[in-house]
Motif scaffolding. Structure first.
Motif, short mmCIF file in Angstrom:
data_model
loop_
_atom_site.label_atom_id
_atom_site.label_comp_id
_atom_site.label_asym_id
_atom_site.label_seq_id
_atom_site.Cartn_x
_atom_site.Cartn_y
_atom_site.Cartn_z
N LEU A 97 8.46 -5.93 -1.70
CA LEU A 97 7.84 -7.02 -0.95
C LEU A 97 6.36 -7.13 -1.26
CD1 LEU A 97 9.31 -6.80 2.66
CD2 LEU A 97 9.37 -8.78 1.15
N HIS A 98 5.71 -5.97 -1.30
CA HIS A 98 4.26 -5.99 -1.51
C HIS A 98 3.90 -6.51 -2.90
CE1 HIS A 98 0.16 -4.24 -2.04
NE2 HIS A 98 0.04 -4.79 -0.85
N TYR B 249 12.34 -6.54 10.68
CA TYR B 249 13.28 -6.04 9.70
C TYR B 249 13.10 -4.55 9.46
CZ TYR B 249 13.50 -11.03 8.69
OH TYR B 249 13.64 -12.38 8.81
N LEU C 215 3.91 -8.59 7.54
CA LEU C 215 3.80 -9.21 6.20
C LEU C 215 3.03 -10.51 6.30
CD1 LEU C 215 4.33 -9.61 3.27
CD2 LEU C 215 6.75 -9.87 3.72
N GLN C 216 1.72 -10.39 6.33
CA GLN C 216 0.87 -11.57 6.45
C GLN C 216 -0.53 -11.23 5.92
OE1 GLN C 216 0.30 -14.53 6.10
NE2 GLN C 216 1.28 -15.41 7.91
N THR C 217 -1.27 -12.25 5.56
CA THR C 217 -2.67 -12.06 5.19
C THR C 217 -3.52 -12.46 6.39
OG1 THR C 217 -4.44 -12.78 3.70
CG2 THR C 217 -2.66 -14.35 4.07
N GLN D 131 11.98 -1.07 -0.62
CA GLN D 131 11.97 -2.50 -0.32
C GLN D 131 10.57 -2.99 0.01
OE1 GLN D 131 14.84 -2.08 2.89
NE2 GLN D 131 16.32 -3.36 1.78
N GLN E 239 5.83 -15.77 14.10
CA GLN E 239 6.50 -16.12 12.84
C GLN E 239 6.23 -15.13 11.72
OE1 GLN E 239 5.48 -20.18 11.92
NE2 GLN E 239 6.29 -20.92 13.86
N PRO F 131 6.91 -11.90 9.64
CA PRO F 131 7.92 -10.85 9.49
C PRO F 131 7.28 -9.48 9.71
CG PRO F 131 7.91 -12.36 7.59
CD PRO F 131 6.68 -12.66 8.40
N ILE G 53 12.88 -2.07 6.87
CA ILE G 53 12.57 -2.16 5.44
C ILE G 53 12.16 -0.76 4.98
CG2 ILE G 53 10.88 -3.12 3.79
CD1 ILE G 53 12.67 -5.31 4.66
N GLN H 56 10.82 -12.10 13.94
CA GLN H 56 11.38 -11.58 12.70
C GLN H 56 11.01 -10.12 12.52
OE1 GLN H 56 11.20 -14.02 9.12
NE2 GLN H 56 9.91 -15.44 10.25
N ALA I 152 4.36 -10.14 -2.87
CA ALA I 152 3.29 -10.75 -2.07
C ALA I 152 2.02 -10.91 -2.90
CB ALA I 152 3.02 -9.91 -0.82
#
Lengths: 260, 260
Positions: B168-169, B158, B117-119, B164, B130, B132, B160, B156, B172
């Motif tokens: 999240l998306h 998870y 979960l990052q760009t 979910q 760091q 997720p 998911i 981190q 985001a």
């Protein structure tokens, strides 16, 4: 300098603290709320606090008006009455033109603006050195004084006129107030899915971190800019029952696509 | 593990680099663009690169599909044909359900999702520790494997599920894509006033910094939440001739006021 602080909110608190830190004296603090004036007075070791505008001393060098935008004119009118010839009076508002003084207190000539371009909160200690301070004044000698004062607090001091400050303030609403609201929307969406907002913090930090490398317009990502119709359709479906959010989603998607 | 990377974009690059860093072997890289495959191949010391889906080896342990969302199904269909019994196949997309495998390649059983979960951008080196990592898998043993792998890359990890991850998306998109667009709007407003976007960076950093202290909804500031009608009116006037921005301003102002 001997300074009177008019206001005891976040701006007055953090600005006052920094002014004392670099060696100035806050001689008096005014707040409509005497309790707030007392608390800040203790913090800044101010000689006097008051909740009565008529009790404001005329014995200071600089008067800093850090109250709500719509009260600035009223305060200025009061100050004009107590005889502050030759004393410098500034407000700290990004949204209020310097012109407010000419309208509310035409007798005051030594007027100006001392606007720290930052969002202040009770519990966070700002790093003043990095806050852009936007100054302006009616008289050239006052402008020099405010620039000098600004340089004591920050590495970034700019002479910004009313029109420029209005532009800055408008842009600040988009990047601060509206951005924070998008964060609140994100938090809310996660809450409904029993997911923690903490999951999004690394993404948010990186969104801002990327600004070091270039223009945000050039770094736009996501379904809107990719014209990913399928994902956009699914997102709108997920927002069913929340017409307000659907509207924001559609409007910002359209705006991203038209920005290219 | 011996890994095949399908895709050579930002996700494949940064994920591949981290996987190699923690000791895995990227045996093969596929990209439609052979040049991109070669470049990434050199970076990751991959034994093979190819731009032909039919040349993908069946000799690896893990296949990571990091291509555009709308190509995942097609790639999965191809993989099903080359006989990957018992091999684990994952995609890295936040917007795509795991279900995509059942639809496009019903023959594949060992399927899952490995979604950081990052760009990601070309020039910035992410701090993977760091980020997720959201994992999911059809089979419990694969889920365990992906969790273990995730833990090698990040603090981190998870589990998911599809629903979910879709949540999240969506969130985001609001906090990353839409926020970045607000930054672009702010930059544009300043540009028209011949002011530098740099002036806003301390404010933007603090807007995000504040999230450490509490919920964004509780920390909303600005003219909207204060119902400062006069400032709102002036801002809309400043945006005259830019109906798109006026619409965004009004909609977000209304949304802030209705959020309380």
């Amino acid at each position: 300098m001997k300074i009177v602080l008019i206001g005891a909110g976040n701006v007055a608190t953090h600005l006052g603290r920094k002014l004392v830190e670099v060696g100035h004296e806050v001689g008096q603090i005014f707040s409509r709320d005497l309790q707030k004036a007392k608390l800040l007075g203790e913090l800044l070791a101010a000689a006097q606090v008051t909740s009565d505008l008529d009790e404001i001393t005329n014995q200071a060098d600089l008067y800093i008006i850090a109250v709500h935008d719509d009260a600035i004119g009223e305060v200025a009118g009061h100050l004009a009455k107590i005889g502050l010839d030759g004393k410098l009076i500034v407000h700290t508002s990004g949204a209020t033109p310097m012109q407010v003084f000419a309208e509310a207190a035409p007798g005051l000539n030594h007027v100006g603006v001392f606007y720290p371009l930052q969002t202040f909160s009770k519990i966070r200690q700002p790093n003043f050195q990095q806050i852009p301070i936007c100054v302006d004044a009616q008289m050239p000698e006052d402008l020099m004084l405010l620039q000098h004062l600004g340089n004591q607090l920050s590495d970034q001091v700019y002479h910004i006129n009313d029109e420029q400050r209005a532009t800055l303030h408008l842009a600040a609403v988009f990047v601060n107030n509206f951005t924070n609201h998008l964060f609140a929307i994100g938090e809310n969406i996660l809450k409904e899915g029993n997911l923690s907002f903490q999951l999004l913090l690394p993404l948010i930090r990186e969104t801002v971190g990327k600004l070091e490398d270039g223009s945000p317009a050039a770094m736009q990502t996501g379904p809107a800019i990719r014209y990913d119709v399928e994902t956009i359709r699914r997102h709108l479906l997920q927002l069913e029952g929340q017409p307000g959010l659907q509207e924001i989603y559609q409007l910002l998607t359209k705006s991203i696509q038209q920005t290219q």
